[in-house]
Design a protein around this motif. Structure first.
Motif, PDB file in Angstrom:
ATOM      1  N   LEU A 486       0.823  -1.207   0.000  1.00 38.26           N
ATOM      2  CA  LEU A 486       0.000   0.000   0.000  1.00 38.26           C
ATOM      3  C   LEU A 486       0.859   1.259   0.000  1.00 38.26           C
ATOM      4  O   LEU A 486       0.513   2.262  -0.636  1.00 38.26           O
ATOM      5  CB  LEU A 486      -0.936   0.006   1.209  1.00 38.26           C
ATOM      6  CG  LEU A 486      -2.044  -1.046   1.213  1.00 38.26           C
ATOM      7  CD1 LEU A 486      -2.967  -0.838   2.415  1.00 38.26           C
ATOM      8  CD2 LEU A 486      -2.859  -0.986  -0.072  1.00 38.26           C
ATOM      9  N   TYR A 487       1.989   1.197   0.704  1.00 41.28           N
ATOM     10  CA  TYR A 487       2.897   2.346   0.718  1.00 41.28           C
ATOM     11  C   TYR A 487       3.389   2.633  -0.706  1.00 41.28           C
ATOM     12  O   TYR A 487       3.413   3.789  -1.154  1.00 41.28           O
ATOM     13  CB  TYR A 487       4.090   2.059   1.635  1.00 41.28           C
ATOM     14  CG  TYR A 487       5.000   3.246   1.837  1.00 41.28           C
ATOM     15  CD1 TYR A 487       4.878   4.056   2.954  1.00 41.28           C
ATOM     16  CD2 TYR A 487       5.993   3.564   0.901  1.00 41.28           C
ATOM     17  CE1 TYR A 487       5.710   5.149   3.150  1.00 41.28           C
ATOM     18  CE2 TYR A 487       6.823   4.655   1.075  1.00 41.28           C
ATOM     19  CZ  TYR A 487       6.683   5.439   2.200  1.00 41.28           C
ATOM     20  OH  TYR A 487       7.505   6.534   2.367  1.00 41.28           O
ATOM     21  N   GLY A 488       3.761   1.575  -1.418  1.00 40.25           N
ATOM     22  CA  GLY A 488       4.227   1.751  -2.786  1.00 40.25           C
ATOM     23  C   GLY A 488       3.147   2.319  -3.693  1.00 40.25           C
ATOM     24  O   GLY A 488       3.417   3.157  -4.563  1.00 40.25           O
ATOM     25  N   ARG A 489       1.910   1.888  -3.493  1.00 40.92           N
ATOM     26  CA  ARG A 489       0.807   2.404  -4.308  1.00 40.92           C
ATOM     27  C   ARG A 489       0.545   3.881  -4.002  1.00 40.92           C
ATOM     28  O   ARG A 489       0.258   4.669  -4.909  1.00 40.92           O
ATOM     29  CB  ARG A 489      -0.454   1.578  -4.055  1.00 40.92           C
ATOM     30  CG  ARG A 489      -0.362   0.160  -4.614  1.00 40.92           C
ATOM     31  CD  ARG A 489      -1.700  -0.557  -4.530  1.00 40.92           C
ATOM     32  NE  ARG A 489      -1.639  -1.872  -5.183  1.00 40.92           N
ATOM     33  CZ  ARG A 489      -2.689  -2.657  -5.379  1.00 40.92           C
ATOM     34  NH1 ARG A 489      -3.900  -2.262  -4.974  1.00 40.92           N
ATOM     35  NH2 ARG A 489      -2.552  -3.824  -5.982  1.00 40.92           N
ATOM     36  N   ALA A 492       3.207   5.907  -5.742  1.00 46.87           N
ATOM     37  CA  ALA A 492       2.943   6.021  -7.179  1.00 46.87           C
ATOM     38  C   ALA A 492       1.813   7.008  -7.452  1.00 46.87           C
ATOM     39  O   ALA A 492       1.863   7.785  -8.425  1.00 46.87           O
ATOM     40  CB  ALA A 492       2.593   4.648  -7.747  1.00 46.87           C
ATOM     41  N   ARG A 493       0.822   6.991  -6.594  1.00 46.32           N
ATOM     42  CA  ARG A 493      -0.296   7.931  -6.761  1.00 46.32           C
ATOM     43  C   ARG A 493       0.176   9.368  -6.592  1.00 46.32           C
ATOM     44  O   ARG A 493      -0.238  10.268  -7.347  1.00 46.32           O
ATOM     45  CB  ARG A 493      -1.379   7.605  -5.730  1.00 46.32           C
ATOM     46  CG  ARG A 493      -2.668   8.392  -5.858  1.00 46.32           C
ATOM     47  CD  ARG A 493      -3.689   7.839  -4.874  1.00 46.32           C
ATOM     48  NE  ARG A 493      -4.956   8.536  -4.891  1.00 46.32           N
ATOM     49  CZ  ARG A 493      -6.020   8.177  -4.167  1.00 46.32           C
ATOM     50  NH1 ARG A 493      -5.942   7.106  -3.388  1.00 46.32           N
ATOM     51  NH2 ARG A 493      -7.139   8.864  -4.232  1.00 46.32           N
ATOM     52  N   ALA A 494       1.044   9.614  -5.631  1.00 47.62           N
ATOM     53  CA  ALA A 494       1.571  10.956  -5.409  1.00 47.62           C
ATOM     54  C   ALA A 494       2.384  11.427  -6.606  1.00 47.62           C
ATOM     55  O   ALA A 494       2.287  12.587  -7.025  1.00 47.62           O
ATOM     56  CB  ALA A 494       2.422  10.976  -4.142  1.00 47.62           C
ATOM     57  N   THR A 495       3.185  10.527  -7.158  1.00 47.37           N
ATOM     58  CA  THR A 495       3.991  10.882  -8.338  1.00 47.37           C
ATOM     59  C   THR A 495       3.093  11.269  -9.509  1.00 47.37           C
ATOM     60  O   THR A 495       3.363  12.240 -10.229  1.00 47.37           O
ATOM     61  CB  THR A 495       4.895   9.706  -8.728  1.00 47.37           C
ATOM     62  OG1 THR A 495       5.766   9.396  -7.631  1.00 47.37           O
ATOM     63  CG2 THR A 495       5.723  10.044  -9.951  1.00 47.37           C
ATOM     64  N   ALA A 496       2.003  10.530  -9.695  1.00 47.74           N
ATOM     65  CA  ALA A 496       1.074  10.835 -10.782  1.00 47.74           C
ATOM     66  C   ALA A 496       0.419  12.193 -10.584  1.00 47.74           C
ATOM     67  O   ALA A 496       0.255  12.971 -11.543  1.00 47.74           O
ATOM     68  CB  ALA A 496       0.014   9.742 -10.872  1.00 47.74           C
ATOM     69  N   LEU A 497       0.058  12.524  -9.358  1.00 41.96           N
ATOM     70  CA  LEU A 497      -0.551  13.818  -9.074  1.00 41.96           C
ATOM     71  C   LEU A 497       0.431  14.954  -9.320  1.00 41.96           C
ATOM     72  O   LEU A 497       0.064  16.018  -9.848  1.00 41.96           O
ATOM     73  CB  LEU A 497      -1.052  13.859  -7.631  1.00 41.96           C
ATOM     74  CG  LEU A 497      -2.263  12.966  -7.321  1.00 41.96           C
ATOM     75  CD1 LEU A 497      -2.506  12.890  -5.811  1.00 41.96           C
ATOM     76  CD2 LEU A 497      -3.515  13.498  -8.016  1.00 41.96           C
TER      77      LEU A 497
END
Length: 532
Positions: A486-489, A492-497
């Motif tokens: 979940l930490y990795g997800r 990745a979500r933060a990078t996309a934002l």
């Protein structure tokens, strides 16, 4: 212990104290009504309480102690919408139950609750039933007598009809029944409640009922264009009203109530800062500090609520093979521990003297605003400057964030940009009336930016929580693999934002809300970059 019942009803009356000749019309065949069944006639004896200056009545709230019928006890009715109220019931007692006093605290502020009017009702009730026996609604015929339990006053008598939905009915039925009653000579009740009518009709000769103060008009003068002070006070008054009205909802733990109360608190503080040329900051800064304190206290529970929902949703989306061990049990335990502690603390805050002092200070600000140099100038000229100043501040924060390397520094810069976006949005909200469409469009754009940055910040907080959960699981000898996934997800979500931000920022226009020399509102012009 208190129980809550959602009350959806409509009231009707006839001329004088009598019902139409022949009584109520036959309601069989109305909507889904297949039969009408009489119930026993009862006598209800209720004493209604309020502060001596009628604060509850002004807000459409009723508090009564009633005997008779099948629901004897204390009843507090809070308005929800037109014809809709939540009735909170507590057992019969000699004095107002503590639970109900707490729900009224933001209104009473320590003022005594005293008996103002006594109403005796002889009630004949009929049930409107569907073909399968389901009770759709109850229609009560009330013969009412009201008098003052203390002091001078008159006696009043009247008849009224109440039609209240049960769980089997809907508003379509209410509409159909209303049509039939109006044709029979009844009309909608002139007062929202028996208590309101009783207070009016039993008043001693020459006594006028207190009217609710018009906050928006406190600083009004003349009939010309609104001043900056009038626009700002109008907005502040609306937020103070929301703060007071949301207090009982927070105490009842209603969905989204803490968030909405926190937003009202933040709006107040933000607008006081943005419009320092309208209201003197030497007077408002201490108030701003108290609003910051309250927002932080509200945030303890709200942040835990948002975080728990995010983690639970993410955990539920993981395939079973990726969440070995008791991860759901640990997450549930962690959520309950955080929520239980934060809620207990929040209720203590709302019961504290510091909170009441803040509400009183806000009322004092609205009653006697500390005017600054631009207070009396036209709102259409003062408000745009404040909004544009806040937007330039936002642009600086976004520029800093875009220039920072990924990591803690960028996270912090994006968080500051989020706060600046909210401040710009709230400043623009003040001018929705005076500045029109450009201000409304800016509010919409700032909301979009705020949501993106808010999602990013929630991810930052979620990663911190996942690290803590993983450490706890590891210390307990549990498999911590799921928390790492979940930490990795989240990462990745933060990078996309962060990748979305530059494109979104480039679509935003710098606000130009000032009227031009021809008196027309200037059109949107330039890009966000032109404000840097």
């Amino acid at each position: 212990m208190a129980d809550t019942v959602r009350e959806i009803e409509r009231k009707y009356e006839a001329d004088g104290a009598a019902l139409p000749t022949g009584g109520l019309p036959d309601l069989t065949g109305v909507d889904r009504v297949a039969s009408v069944a009489d119930r026993a006639t009862v006598t209800l004896d209720a004493t209604y309480y309020d502060t001596p200056d009628r604060r509850l009545a002004r807000d459409g709230i009723t508090l009564r102690r009633r005997t008779g019928g099948d629901d004897a006890g204390w009843h507090l009715k809070l308005p929800v919408a037109a014809h809709v109220r939540d009735e909170i019931r507590a057992p019969l007692a000699a004095t107002v139950p503590r639970t109900l006093r707490g729900l009224l605290r933001s209104r009473t502020r320590g003022a005594a609750l005293v008996p103002l009017v006594r109403i005796t009702t002889r009630r004949a009730t009929r049930q409107l039933r569907a073909a399968d026996g389901t009770v759709l609604a109850e229609i009560a015929t009330d013969q009412v007598r009201a008098d003052r339990p203390t002091g001078p006053g008159r006696t009043a008598e009247w008849a009224e009809i109440e039609v209240e939905l049960t769980t089997g009915g809907d508003t379509t039925l209410l509409d159909a029944v209303e049509t039939r009653l109006l044709r029979a000579g009844l009309r909608p009740a002139s007062a929202a409640s028996k208590a309101a009518r009783a207070l009016h009709e039993t008043a001693p000769e020459g006594e006028r009922e207190a009217a609710a103060p018009e906050v928006d008009a406190r600083s009004s003068a003349g009939t010309g264009p609104p001043t900056a002070e009038q626009a700002v006070l109008r907005y502040l008054a609306r937020q103070v009203r929301d703060l007071v009205e949301l207090d009982p909802a927070v105490r009842r733990d209603l969905p989204d109530s803490v968030h909405r109360m926190r937003v009202a608190t933040r709006r107040l503080r933000s607008v006081l800062r943005s419009y320092a040329t309208v209201l003197d900051r030497t007077a408002t800064d201490p108030l701003g500090a108290e609003l910051k304190w309250l927002a932080a206290e509200l945030g303890v529970g709200r942040d835990a609520e948002v975080l728990a929902a995010r983690l639970q949703e993410a955990m539920a989306a993981l395939p079973k093979e990726l969440r070995p061990g008791p991860v759901r049990t640990r997450l549930r335990t962690w959520t309950q521990a955080h929520r239980k502690g934060s809620r207990k603390h929040l209720l203590a805050v709302l019961d504290g003297d510091r909170y009441l002092a803040l509400l009183n200070a806000l009322d004092a600000l609205l009653a006697d605003p500390p005017r600054a140099r631009t207070a009396g100038r036209p709102a259409a000229h003062v408000l745009p400057k404040a909004v544009e100043r806040d937007f330039r501040r936002l642009a600086g924060h976004v520029e800093t964030a875009l220039a920072a390397l990924p990591g803690p520094d960028r996270d912090l810069a994006l968080h500051e940009a989020r706060k600046a976006a909210k401040r710009t949005r709230y400043a623009a909200e003040v001018g929705r009336v005076e500045l029109g469409r450009p201000a409304k469009e800016l509010v919409k754009r700032m909301t979009q930016l705020q949501e993106l940055l808010g999602d990013h910040q929630d991810g930052v907080v979620a990663r911190e929580a996942l690290r803590a959960l993983a450490a706890q699981a590891h210390a307990a000898g549990e498999n911590a693999f799921a928390y790492g996934v979940l930490y990795g997800r989240e990462e990745a979500r933060a990078t996309a934002l962060e990748r979305e931000l530059p494109a979104l920022w480039d679509t935003l226009t710098a606000p130009d809300l000032r009227p031009d020399r021809g008196g027309r509102r200037a059109a949107d012009s330039g890009t966000a970059r032109s404000a840097r």
